[in-house]
Design a protein around this motif. Structure first.
Motif, mmCIF file in Angstrom:
data_model
loop_
_atom_site.group_PDB
_atom_site.id
_atom_site.type_symbol
_atom_site.label_atom_id
_atom_site.label_comp_id
_atom_site.label_asym_id
_atom_site.label_seq_id
_atom_site.Cartn_x
_atom_site.Cartn_y
_atom_site.Cartn_z
ATOM 1 N N ASN A 160 0.827 -1.207 0.000
ATOM 2 C CA ASN A 160 0.000 0.000 0.000
ATOM 3 C C ASN A 160 0.864 1.261 0.000
ATOM 4 O O ASN A 160 0.523 2.258 -0.659
ATOM 5 C CB ASN A 160 -0.927 0.003 1.222
ATOM 6 N N CYS A 161 1.965 1.223 0.734
ATOM 7 C CA CYS A 161 2.876 2.376 0.748
ATOM 8 C C CYS A 161 3.424 2.639 -0.655
ATOM 9 O O CYS A 161 3.523 3.785 -1.094
ATOM 10 C CB CYS A 161 4.022 2.133 1.720
ATOM 11 N N ARG A 162 3.808 1.579 -1.343
ATOM 12 C CA ARG A 162 4.329 1.729 -2.694
ATOM 13 C C ARG A 162 3.242 2.246 -3.634
ATOM 14 O O ARG A 162 3.501 3.100 -4.490
ATOM 15 C CB ARG A 162 4.871 0.393 -3.196
ATOM 16 N N LYS A 163 2.040 1.762 -3.465
ATOM 17 C CA LYS A 163 0.923 2.158 -4.323
ATOM 18 C C LYS A 163 0.571 3.629 -4.151
ATOM 19 O O LYS A 163 0.266 4.337 -5.131
ATOM 20 C CB LYS A 163 -0.292 1.283 -4.016
ATOM 21 N N TYR A 164 0.612 4.109 -2.915
ATOM 22 C CA TYR A 164 0.184 5.481 -2.635
ATOM 23 C C TYR A 164 1.353 6.416 -2.321
ATOM 24 O O TYR A 164 1.146 7.526 -1.817
ATOM 25 C CB TYR A 164 -0.806 5.484 -1.467
ATOM 26 N N ASP A 165 2.581 5.948 -2.607
ATOM 27 C CA ASP A 165 3.779 6.757 -2.450
ATOM 28 C C ASP A 165 3.917 7.289 -1.021
ATOM 29 O O ASP A 165 4.093 8.495 -0.782
ATOM 30 C CB ASP A 165 3.774 7.930 -3.442
ATOM 31 N N LEU A 166 3.850 6.369 -0.065
ATOM 32 C CA LEU A 166 3.987 6.714 1.350
ATOM 33 C C LEU A 166 5.316 6.191 1.882
ATOM 34 O O LEU A 166 5.875 5.237 1.354
ATOM 35 C CB LEU A 166 2.837 6.099 2.156
ATOM 36 N N ASP A 167 5.807 6.829 2.916
ATOM 37 C CA ASP A 167 7.073 6.418 3.534
ATOM 38 C C ASP A 167 6.839 5.154 4.357
ATOM 39 O O ASP A 167 6.120 5.176 5.363
ATOM 40 C CB ASP A 167 7.600 7.545 4.421
ATOM 41 N N ARG A 168 7.475 4.067 3.972
ATOM 42 C CA ARG A 168 7.228 2.776 4.630
ATOM 43 C C ARG A 168 7.605 2.775 6.108
ATOM 44 O O ARG A 168 7.024 2.026 6.899
ATOM 45 C CB ARG A 168 8.017 1.665 3.925
ATOM 46 N N LYS A 169 8.574 3.554 6.484
ATOM 47 C CA LYS A 169 9.080 3.482 7.861
ATOM 48 C C LYS A 169 8.005 3.816 8.895
ATOM 49 O O LYS A 169 8.126 3.426 10.061
ATOM 50 C CB LYS A 169 10.287 4.394 8.042
ATOM 51 N N TRP A 170 6.956 4.532 8.479
ATOM 52 C CA TRP A 170 5.906 4.888 9.423
ATOM 53 C C TRP A 170 4.831 3.806 9.535
ATOM 54 O O TRP A 170 3.964 3.889 10.394
ATOM 55 C CB TRP A 170 5.242 6.208 9.013
ATOM 56 N N PHE A 171 4.876 2.823 8.657
ATOM 57 C CA PHE A 171 3.776 1.864 8.596
ATOM 58 C C PHE A 171 4.201 0.413 8.848
ATOM 59 O O PHE A 171 3.344 -0.455 8.980
ATOM 60 C CB PHE A 171 3.093 1.951 7.227
ATOM 61 N N LEU A 172 5.488 0.138 8.891
ATOM 62 C CA LEU A 172 5.959 -1.221 9.115
ATOM 63 C C LEU A 172 6.244 -1.443 10.595
ATOM 64 O O LEU A 172 6.754 -0.559 11.279
ATOM 65 C CB LEU A 172 7.214 -1.501 8.278
#
Length: 289
Positions: A160-172
């Motif tokens: 989802n982060c890749r799809k919506y261009d979000l910073d992964r470090k906040w969601f993993l």
């Protein structure tokens, strides 16, 4: 760990309660847990801590939600711990309260006092502590199950982060090898295809646009994983634990879709009853000659 020949064979019979309702996690905890060895009961406590985590969050955030009795920790123990930490006193020890929950409450109080904010939700912070603690359980099957759930959640979050261009470090969540790889890899499969045999299926599931159907497929993946990893452990601790995990899945789906969930549960119980009875009969034959 103990063997549970007659318990496993009998589980389906105590699961339906004359067919008027499904068997629940609370029913399992009340009726089955006392039948387990002391050591196995301690192992099961790792599972029930998930409900404690929800209780702790609700308590800290002052949500008007009833205390979930499926957890290990009574309300009074959390209240006493909270008061002691808030007043900077030595917190009372309670056998059911693991260190990670005590440390989390302290972290929360410090942040509230200083007015600190973070993009990482408190739920994710507690989840990371839980998985780190749970994966240290002295049982390979349980540790693998907890890591499976951590990995699935992180992989879907990374997609989802890749799809919506979000910073992964906040969601993993967590710091195992898979989580660290997900934080840095830009490959389509995050460089994990050779590490996780279920990754191709999970990537296909992630493409499902119907959210409810996606959740069902994720649970089916987990269900199949349980069957595969308990196939040769029919009467072992692992099968009892897997039964509880299936109960939890069906309970959740019953709440969403009572008719469909109950039908699925009855099918599961019928299948387990047939398989258990057959294996038990064979065990008796082999041990009475």
């Amino acid at each position: 760990m103990s063997k549970y020949y007659y318990l496993i064979a009998g589980l389906p019979d105590i699961a339906l309660d004359d067919g008027k309702r499904t068997y629940t996690v609370a029913d399992f905890k009340r009726e089955v847990m006392p039948m387990l060895s002391a050591g196995d009961q301690k192992r099961f406590a790792y599972f029930f801590l998930r409900y404690d985590d929800r209780n702790v969050l609700s308590f800290l955030q002052k949500k008007e939600i009833p205390w979930d009795e499926r957890g290990n920790i009574p309300y009074e123990a959390i209240e006493q711990l909270y008061q002691a930490l808030r007043e900077d006193e030595t917190p009372p020890r309670h056998a059911a309260v693991p260190a990670y929950i005590r440390d989390f409450i302290k972290e929360y109080l410090v942040a509230m006092e200083k007015g600190e904010t973070s993009d990482i939700p408190w739920e994710d912070r507690l989840s990371a502590r839980y998985y780190r603690y749970a994966m240290e359980v002295k049982n390979d099957f349980m540790a693998a199950w907890f890591e499976l759930n951590l990995n699935i959640g992180n992989i879907l979050a990374a997609i989802n982060c890749r799809k919506y261009d979000l910073d992964r470090k906040w969601f993993l969540v967590g710091d195992n090898e898979v989580a660290e790889t997900l934080r840095t890899s830009n490959a389509r499969d995050f460089g994990l295809s050779e590490t996780l045999d279920y990754l191709p299926e999970l990537l296909r599931i992630a493409e499902e646009t119907d959210l409810l159907m996606r959740e069902r497929k994720i649970d089916l993946l987990k269900w199949n994983w349980l069957e595969e990893h308990t196939f040769f452990k029919t009467f072992d601790f692992e099968s009892v634990f897997a039964y509880l995990l299936r109960i939890e899945m069906i309970e959740r789906w019953t709440a969403l879709d009572k008719v469909s969930g109950e039908k699925t549960f009855r099918q599961m119980v019928g299948t387990m009853k047939q398989e258990s009875a057959g294996v038990l009969d064979e065990f008796k034959r082999n041990n009475t000659k």
